[in-house]
Design a protein around this motif. Sequence first.
Motif, PDB file in Angstrom:
ATOM      1  N   TYR A 128      41.470  33.958  40.026  1.00 45.02           N
ATOM      2  CA  TYR A 128      41.823  35.164  40.770  1.00 45.02           C
ATOM      3  C   TYR A 128      42.289  36.218  39.779  1.00 45.02           C
ATOM      4  O   TYR A 128      42.926  35.881  38.776  1.00 45.02           O
ATOM      5  N   LEU A 152      54.406  32.616  52.577  1.00 41.79           N
ATOM      6  CA  LEU A 152      53.713  33.835  52.997  1.00 41.79           C
ATOM      7  C   LEU A 152      53.417  33.805  54.491  1.00 41.79           C
ATOM      8  O   LEU A 152      52.629  34.598  55.007  1.00 41.79           O
ATOM      9  N   ARG A 194      35.039  32.148  30.134  1.00 37.16           N
ATOM     10  CA  ARG A 194      36.254  31.734  30.820  1.00 37.16           C
ATOM     11  C   ARG A 194      36.156  30.281  31.281  1.00 37.16           C
ATOM     12  O   ARG A 194      35.114  29.804  31.665  1.00 37.16           O
ATOM     13  N   ALA A 210      45.394  51.747  39.204  1.00 39.86           N
ATOM     14  CA  ALA A 210      45.264  50.367  39.663  1.00 39.86           C
ATOM     15  C   ALA A 210      44.477  50.316  40.967  1.00 39.86           C
ATOM     16  O   ALA A 210      43.674  49.424  41.197  1.00 39.86           O
ATOM     17  N   GLU A 211      44.733  51.326  41.812  1.00 36.50           N
ATOM     18  CA  GLU A 211      43.998  51.373  43.070  1.00 36.50           C
ATOM     19  C   GLU A 211      42.513  51.503  42.816  1.00 36.50           C
ATOM     20  O   GLU A 211      41.696  50.883  43.478  1.00 36.50           O
ATOM     21  N   ALA A 215      45.805  32.558  49.851  1.00 35.99           N
ATOM     22  CA  ALA A 215      47.214  32.269  49.632  1.00 35.99           C
ATOM     23  C   ALA A 215      47.406  30.789  49.333  1.00 35.99           C
ATOM     24  O   ALA A 215      48.232  30.417  48.497  1.00 35.99           O
ATOM     25  N   VAL A 260      40.855  50.665  40.108  1.00 36.99           N
ATOM     26  CA  VAL A 260      40.330  49.407  39.561  1.00 36.99           C
ATOM     27  C   VAL A 260      39.997  48.458  40.702  1.00 36.99           C
ATOM     28  O   VAL A 260      38.933  47.836  40.747  1.00 36.99           O
ATOM     29  N   TYR A 261      40.914  48.398  41.668  1.00 36.73           N
ATOM     30  CA  TYR A 261      40.709  47.498  42.788  1.00 36.73           C
ATOM     31  C   TYR A 261      39.517  47.941  43.635  1.00 36.73           C
ATOM     32  O   TYR A 261      38.680  47.135  44.033  1.00 36.73           O
ATOM     33  N   VAL A 297      47.178  48.473  49.194  1.00 40.20           N
ATOM     34  CA  VAL A 297      46.748  48.623  47.805  1.00 40.20           C
ATOM     35  C   VAL A 297      47.797  49.405  47.033  1.00 40.20           C
ATOM     36  O   VAL A 297      48.116  49.073  45.885  1.00 40.20           O
ATOM     37  N   LYS A 298      48.377  50.442  47.669  1.00 38.23           N
ATOM     38  CA  LYS A 298      49.412  51.250  46.999  1.00 38.23           C
ATOM     39  C   LYS A 298      50.636  50.412  46.685  1.00 38.23           C
ATOM     40  O   LYS A 298      51.194  50.489  45.596  1.00 38.23           O
ATOM     41  N   LEU A 320      48.125  40.898  45.716  1.00 35.26           N
ATOM     42  CA  LEU A 320      47.704  41.335  47.055  1.00 35.26           C
ATOM     43  C   LEU A 320      47.968  40.246  48.105  1.00 35.26           C
ATOM     44  O   LEU A 320      48.207  40.534  49.264  1.00 35.26           O
ATOM     45  N   MET A 321      47.933  38.981  47.669  1.00 37.01           N
ATOM     46  CA  MET A 321      48.241  37.892  48.606  1.00 37.01           C
ATOM     47  C   MET A 321      49.622  38.052  49.210  1.00 37.01           C
ATOM     48  O   MET A 321      49.886  37.612  50.322  1.00 37.01           O
ATOM     49  N   GLY A 322      50.525  38.678  48.451  1.00 33.44           N
ATOM     50  CA  GLY A 322      51.857  38.918  48.979  1.00 33.44           C
ATOM     51  C   GLY A 322      51.846  39.814  50.207  1.00 33.44           C
ATOM     52  O   GLY A 322      52.805  39.840  50.977  1.00 33.44           O
ATOM     53  N   SER A 374      37.396  34.412  43.115  1.00 36.61           N
ATOM     54  CA  SER A 374      37.662  33.450  44.182  1.00 36.61           C
ATOM     55  C   SER A 374      38.139  34.053  45.502  1.00 36.61           C
ATOM     56  O   SER A 374      38.499  33.319  46.400  1.00 36.61           O
ATOM     57  N   VAL A 383      49.541  54.892  39.435  1.00 38.35           N
ATOM     58  CA  VAL A 383      49.386  54.157  40.677  1.00 38.35           C
ATOM     59  C   VAL A 383      47.924  54.234  41.124  1.00 38.35           C
ATOM     60  O   VAL A 383      47.306  53.243  41.483  1.00 38.35           O
ATOM     61  N   LEU A 419      53.056  46.337  40.647  1.00 36.86           N
ATOM     62  CA  LEU A 419      52.592  46.007  39.291  1.00 36.86           C
ATOM     63  C   LEU A 419      53.246  46.936  38.276  1.00 36.86           C
ATOM     64  O   LEU A 419      53.653  46.525  37.195  1.00 36.86           O
ATOM     65  N   ALA A 422      49.884  48.237  43.743  1.00 36.84           N
ATOM     66  CA  ALA A 422      49.831  49.012  42.507  1.00 36.84           C
ATOM     67  C   ALA A 422      51.240  49.388  42.057  1.00 36.84           C
ATOM     68  O   ALA A 422      51.584  49.299  40.872  1.00 36.84           O
ATOM     69  N   ARG A 423      52.062  49.780  43.013  1.00 35.95           N
ATOM     70  CA  ARG A 423      53.426  50.189  42.684  1.00 35.95           C
ATOM     71  C   ARG A 423      54.222  48.996  42.149  1.00 35.95           C
ATOM     72  O   ARG A 423      54.981  49.099  41.191  1.00 35.95           O
ATOM     73  N   GLU A 473      50.976  46.507  34.950  1.00 32.84           N
ATOM     74  CA  GLU A 473      49.839  47.185  35.557  1.00 32.84           C
ATOM     75  C   GLU A 473      48.561  46.972  34.756  1.00 32.84           C
ATOM     76  O   GLU A 473      47.470  46.854  35.303  1.00 32.84           O
ATOM     77  N   TRP A 529      42.207  35.076  54.050  1.00 30.22           N
ATOM     78  CA  TRP A 529      43.506  35.386  53.451  1.00 30.22           C
ATOM     79  C   TRP A 529      44.349  34.138  53.300  1.00 30.22           C
ATOM     80  O   TRP A 529      45.025  33.946  52.293  1.00 30.22           O
ATOM     81  N   ALA A 579      46.071  44.263  35.733  1.00 27.20           N
ATOM     82  CA  ALA A 579      45.560  44.246  37.111  1.00 27.20           C
ATOM     83  C   ALA A 579      44.225  43.532  37.266  1.00 27.20           C
ATOM     84  O   ALA A 579      44.036  42.759  38.202  1.00 27.20           O
ATOM     85  N   ARG A 595      54.108  39.102  43.365  1.00 29.90           N
ATOM     86  CA  ARG A 595      53.552  38.689  44.657  1.00 29.90           C
ATOM     87  C   ARG A 595      54.652  38.629  45.713  1.00 29.90           C
ATOM     88  O   ARG A 595      54.492  39.109  46.832  1.00 29.90           O
ATOM     89  N   TYR A 602      42.237  37.937  34.656  1.00 31.48           N
ATOM     90  CA  TYR A 602      42.338  36.708  35.431  1.00 31.48           C
ATOM     91  C   TYR A 602      43.636  35.988  35.114  1.00 31.48           C
ATOM     92  O   TYR A 602      44.087  35.947  33.962  1.00 31.48           O
ATOM     93  N   PHE A 617      45.492  41.405  40.373  1.00 29.81           N
ATOM     94  CA  PHE A 617      45.605  42.256  41.552  1.00 29.81           C
ATOM     95  C   PHE A 617      45.441  41.428  42.825  1.00 29.81           C
ATOM     96  O   PHE A 617      46.213  41.560  43.772  1.00 29.81           O
ATOM     97  N   ASP A 618      44.450  40.562  42.831  1.00 27.24           N
ATOM     98  CA  ASP A 618      44.214  39.730  44.014  1.00 27.24           C
ATOM     99  C   ASP A 618      45.417  38.854  44.336  1.00 27.24           C
ATOM    100  O   ASP A 618      45.788  38.667  45.493  1.00 27.24           O
TER     101      ASP A 618
END
Lengths: 258, 355, 349
Positions: free
Chosen positions: A93, B249, B351, B9-10, B238, B12-13, A116-117, A100-102, B295, B6, A123, A120-121, A129, B234, A132, A151, A135, A96-97
Amino acid sequence: MAVKLKVKDLSFSYGSANTLEDITMELDKGEIVSLVGPNGAGKSTLIKCIDRILKPQKGTVFVDGKEAARLSSKDFSKMMGYVPQSTLEVFPYTVFDIVLMGRRPHIGWRVTSNDVKVVARTLRFMGIEEFASRYFDELSGGEKQKIAMARALAQEPKVLLLDEPTSNLDIKHQLEVMNIVKKLVQERKISAVMAMHDLNLASRFSDNMVMLKDKGVFTVGDPESVLTPANIENVYGVRAEVRNGHMGRPYVMPIEPL
Amino acid sequence: MSDDEVFDAEEVYARASWKKTLFTLVLLGSVLAVAVFATTMGAASLGMGESFGAVLAEFLPVEEVSTFAQVVVLQLRLPRILMAIITGISLGVAGAVMQGVLRNPLVSPYTLGLSSGAACGAAIAIVLGVGVFGTGRYIIVINAFFFSLLTMAIVYGISRMRGTSVETLILAGVAMGYLFSAVISLLKYVSGHEELREIVFWLMGGLYTARWENVIILIPAVLFFTMLLMRYSWDLNAMSAGEEVASSLGINVNRVRIICLSLSAVLTASVIAFTGIIGFIGLVSPHVCRLLIGSDHRYLIPCSGLIGALVLLVSDTACRTMISPTEIPVGIVTSFIGVPFFLYLLVSRKRRWWQ
Amino acid sequence: MIKVVIYVNKNQGIIGVLVCLCLLSLALTGSGGEATPSSDTVTIVDYTGQSVEVPYPVDRVVSLSSSASEIICALGASDKIIGRGSSSIFPPYIEDVPIVGKSSYTPSIELIIELDPDVLIADTMLTGDNREMIEAAGIPVIEESFVDPPRVTSVMSNLGLILDKEERARELISFIDQYQSIIEERTADSRSEDKPAVFLERGQPYRTASASTSSHNCITTAGGINIASGESVKYPTVSPEWVVEMNPEIIVRSVWATTGETFTREDLKEESDELLSRPGLSEVKAVKDGRVYVHSSKINSGVRSIVGELYFAKWFHPAVFEDIDPEAVHRDLVQEFYGLELEGVYVYP
Ligand SMILES: Nc1ncnc2c1ncn2[C@@H]1O[C@H](COP(=O)(O)OP(=O)(O)O)[C@@H](O)[C@H]1O
Ligand SMILES: [Mg+2]
């Protein structure tokens, strides 16, 4: 608004014998509490009981005056963030992913731009950051620990539970992580419970300490009152000297095991 | 606070998400393209025009097509192509979900004993059913289906006794797989020469039984179960960080686990009951996807299904045409085509996340 | 007195079945007349070319081959079988004989040595190691093939010889030969364009047989053309669409029967219905003309393979074989050689 956490008469057993017995403790808003005690004293178990990962056989946990067991798991997970002692991702993963699970308690299937914000914040707040799109398994232990914290932060919890956040880290990372916890508690007005091995880090960064021994709470109080040679001898079985450390906090020098 | 960072990163995602979406679409396009191509391939000598003509004539009253072309393309090739696609999707999706839910890269319908269970059901029907109940055609399918689900239930039940640990579940699955294999071997040993051949045939798997009647039921079923499983993306993401994190979570780990395992078992069982054991795809499709797009189960589940469909469709088309009219068992071709591809991906990527 | 019999077999070249009825005691004592059976032996040459010396006449036989068991019983020597492979299930009364293994491939050496028969008869699935072990225990082993009709004929006479049932063996051979010659004579004059294209299916859907298989020989002998004769795989599974394209005039489906039970008409009808319901086949000539036949594999092996042969011939050339009633032949065969009434259904429709 910070939340008060209260644990009342909590008992837990993995099998036949109790691991925790009648634990009672309280946590004020904006406070960092360290759980200390020897290996196997039940620090991790207590943290998991508080986070409903384990189901205590007896006792209640109150968050913000509400009984935790009565909250839906989704609502509860919006209040409590958990950082495990170590994180192992079997599959690849990106950072970022993982963070994001959090957001899982907050989202349905679609990720909103707010989610997403927040990620990002977070991180950026953690200073990771730049990782991001890296892996997770390619990172160092200290970086992984920060990501696990990120997370939990992305959950936007009221109480953060950390299980030995500084074990396996070098001294620089130990301090960084502890500073982040401190900054979080101050800026976001949340509370933190940490299981700690390093008595001196605990002493320096926590407002209160809970010392566990023999399934129960041995003593509670501020670092000065908890970290006395007598208490350490009694709980850890180690003769120790306690000196005046950084910013007047007690500094424990273990001398020899008894 | 610099908003620029900020946004970075957004972005990139956003770019990563777009890439994954694009990858999914490319896969979907490839499956469709191969499917179209496959309608022109086969043992019967039909030109490309005739093959397409036969399909078009179904919808447009334009062309006159020979009955022969219509029979071959519409009754024989199309159902088989669709069967390959949905079987591939089922196995790929089930593999991805099972690996995710058990956090183990070696898990597949095969390792959890589902395939052996199905095979055992089929073998029982073949050895004890034929001659007693007539042809045993649907007996085999029904037996295979129920034995497969029964295996999942037993494996889950055993792991329940030990507090639902993932390790117990996987080991129980492996153990049950061995037990069922032993039963199959026993049946093979005591059964007659020709029944033995039939069991062997079933164990090798194949799509030759494809019929519209089956395909028509399987398509909506497979799509439905796939969608249901995707709703758990999701939770699966998790859960890959461990039960404790997942549960903190807000995920009911045991509930998600039993739902996902049951759904994937039904998904697998409903196709392998018709096709026999088709190994490899359930295990490898998710890995191929992880190597290519990571993944995140929101993308992993559909892509793994599509990779499965693509590999199985290419393999089955090859198996129909390589030494036609003789057909090579599809399992053999799947491994011959899939393994080199997978190994290439393994070594060409630096990897090493599976360690 | 030495008796030498030589059979000529077009595939095997000359198979010398060398029979030395060496009546040793006779030779030694010089006294004519009766020989003491214990000192008599016969030597025959089996399929593998080995000369096998067995006591004459053989009294105790273990048969690992179902075809051999059928032949021995047809010769009226079922009481001499003291052990069988579990695949020997015809005639039904043989099921009382103790089992000494599953097939020639998996004999129970211990049981066989314990029974200590005069001879063991196996088919070509017998491994060299097993043969050596059994022979080392002093048990002669005859390894035979039951695929080719001429070879089967010579096995029949060999077995007749060692079991002292030569007369009966001649009867059995002539019963079979009589119908075999009818088929050969009548199909010989049919020109190749009169021969129907046949798709033969064995057990699993679309699994057929190419040349050099007994199924293929059966089609050819009965005056048909096997559409799959050119395939490189011995028992290939072929594409349905290819069958549609080849458009065979006749489809024959063999249903494999491996238990003692016989099929009912419903069983075979179900098989036929399944075949007819397969996608695409409705366009095939055989289906349009109603020339799809289902039969039990029991009439394709052993002594009864002549019955299958007759059915094939009649299906392929109904006008030519109008006077032949395969069912009646079948009935005669089991009655005359096994003393049984014909039970069960073997073909559909
Ligand atoms: N999953 C488990 N099953 C059974 N016993 C456990 C389990 N986890 C911890 N324990 C036991 O509970 C006690 C407390 O463990 P733990 O909470 O991990 O202590 P600490 O974190 O203070 O070192 C130990 O005696 C340990 O052996
Ligand atoms: Mg601990």
